[in-house]
Design a protein around this motif. Structure first.
Motif, PDB file in Angstrom:
ATOM      1  N   GLU A  82       0.792  -1.075   0.009  1.00  0.00           N
ATOM      2  CA  GLU A  82       0.001  -0.061  -0.022  1.00  0.00           C
ATOM      3  C   GLU A  82       0.841   1.383   0.111  1.00  0.00           C
ATOM      4  N   ALA A  83       1.998   1.157   0.959  1.00  0.00           N
ATOM      5  CA  ALA A  83       2.841   2.495   0.773  1.00  0.00           C
ATOM      6  C   ALA A  83       3.650   2.440  -0.491  1.00  0.00           C
ATOM      7  N   LYS A  84       3.597   1.570  -1.333  1.00  0.00           N
ATOM      8  CA  LYS A  84       4.104   1.723  -2.821  1.00  0.00           C
ATOM      9  C   LYS A  84       3.341   2.372  -3.727  1.00  0.00           C
ATOM     10  N   LYS A  85       2.061   2.469  -3.362  1.00  0.00           N
ATOM     11  CA  LYS A  85       1.055   3.056  -4.329  1.00  0.00           C
ATOM     12  C   LYS A  85       1.026   4.502  -4.152  1.00  0.00           C
ATOM     13  N   VAL A  86       1.834   5.252  -4.969  1.00  0.00           N
ATOM     14  CA  VAL A  86       1.737   6.748  -4.588  1.00  0.00           C
ATOM     15  C   VAL A  86       1.624   7.292  -6.204  1.00  0.00           C
ATOM     16  N   GLY A 119      -2.328   7.292  -2.056  1.00  0.00           N
ATOM     17  CA  GLY A 119      -1.239   7.465  -0.854  1.00  0.00           C
ATOM     18  C   GLY A 119      -1.272   8.597  -0.279  1.00  0.00           C
ATOM     19  N   ALA A 121      -0.267  11.822  -0.645  1.00  0.00           N
ATOM     20  CA  ALA A 121       1.093  12.414  -0.360  1.00  0.00           C
ATOM     21  C   ALA A 121       1.177  13.961  -0.863  1.00  0.00           C
ATOM     22  N   PRO A 132       6.324   9.724   0.752  1.00  0.00           N
ATOM     23  CA  PRO A 132       6.208   9.020   1.692  1.00  0.00           C
ATOM     24  C   PRO A 132       7.171   7.767   1.927  1.00  0.00           C
TER      25      PRO A 132
END
Length: 218
Positions: A82-86, A119, A121, A132
Motif C-alpha cells: 500500500e505504501a508503494k502506491k503513490v 497515498g 502524499a 512517503p
C-alpha cells in the motif's frame, strides 16, 4: 467297630471336600496372571495414546504459531504494498476561470482541483507533495498564459529549483510543460513555484496542472 469305621469314612470325605474347596480357591478357572498381563498391555496402550495426544496438541500449538506468524507477515507485506502506491494529479483552480498572479515575490502554487491522490502524499492546502517512501519519482507540470503576459514557473525539490517553463509575452497564448525524474528520500518535498511578476491562467479545461507518481521504491 462299625462306629469307628463310619468315623474314618466321614473324616476321609471331609478331607476330600476340603481339598476340593482348596483347589477351587487356589486354582480358579480365571487365569489371573493372564488378566494382569492384559491390564499391563492396556496401560501401555493408554500411555502411548496419551503421548500421541500430547504430540498432537504440541503440533497444534506450533501450527497456530505458524499461522499467526504468516498472518503477521502478510499484513506487513500488504502495508508495504500500500505504501508503494503513490500517484497524484491536480489542476490549479478548483472551479471557474481566472489567472493567478502577478505577485511581488515568489509564490508556491496550490493546485486545488485534485483528480487523484493515491497515498495522500499531495496536500492541496499547501501545494506540496511529500515523499512517503524512498524511491524514484516522475513529475510533470503544465502552465498557460495569455498574449502580452509573461508566464514562468519552476519545479522545486526542498526549495531548490530543478526545472522550469517560461513564456515571455507571447503573441497569442503561451503554453509550457516540463517533466523530471527525481530520487527522493522519505520527507523530501516537491512544489511548483510561480516567479515574481508573472502569472498563469486556468479554467475547467485544466491548462495549468501538476502530476507525479512513484516509479519504483529504492
Amino acid at each position: 467297630m462299625k462306629s469307628e469305621t463310619m468315623a474314618v469314612l466321614l473324616l476321609v470325605l471331609l478331607l476330600c471336600a476340603e481339598s476340593s474347596i482348596a483347589q477351587d480357591v487356589f486354582s480358579p478357572s480365571i487365569d489371573i496372571i493372564a488378566e494382569i498381563e492384559k491390564l499391563k498391555h492396556m496401560d501401555e496402550r493408554i500411555q502411548k495414546l496419551e503421548e500421541a495426544l500430547t504430540n498432537v496438541l504440541s503440533e497444534n500449538e506450533a501450527l497456530k504459531t505458524l499461522v499467526q506468524e504468516s498472518q503477521n507477515k502478510l499484513e506487513t507485506v500488504q502495508k508495504e504494498n500500500e505504501a508503494k502506491k503513490v500517484a497524484f494529479s491536480a489542476k490549479l483552480l478548483k472551479s471557474g476561470t481566472g489567472k493567478t498572479g502577478p505577485f511581488n515575490g515568489l509564490k508556491i502554487l496550490q493546485y486545488k482541483k485534485v483528480f487523484s491522490n493515491v497515498g495522500s502524499a499531495y496536500d492541496s492546502n499547501t501545494g506540496i507533495f511529500t515523499a512517503p517512501i524512498k524511491g524514484a519519482y516522475y513529475f510533470r507540470f503544465y502552465a498557460h498564459s495569455h498574449s502580452g503576459t509573461t508566464m514562468a514557473v519552476s519545479l522545486l525539490k526542498n526549495g531548490v529549483t530543478k526545472c522550469s517553463v517560461f513564456s515571455w509575452k507571447p503573441v497569442s497564448n503561451g503554453n509550457g510543460s516540463n517533466g523530471i525524474v527525481l530520487t527522493l528520500e522519505i520527507g523530501d518535498q516537491i512544489s511548483i513555484q510561480l516567479w515574481m511578476k508573472t502569472w498563469v491562467y486556468d479554467d475547467p479545461a485544466g491548462y495549468t496542472s501538476f502530476s507525479g507518481f512513484l516509479i519504483f521504491p529504492l
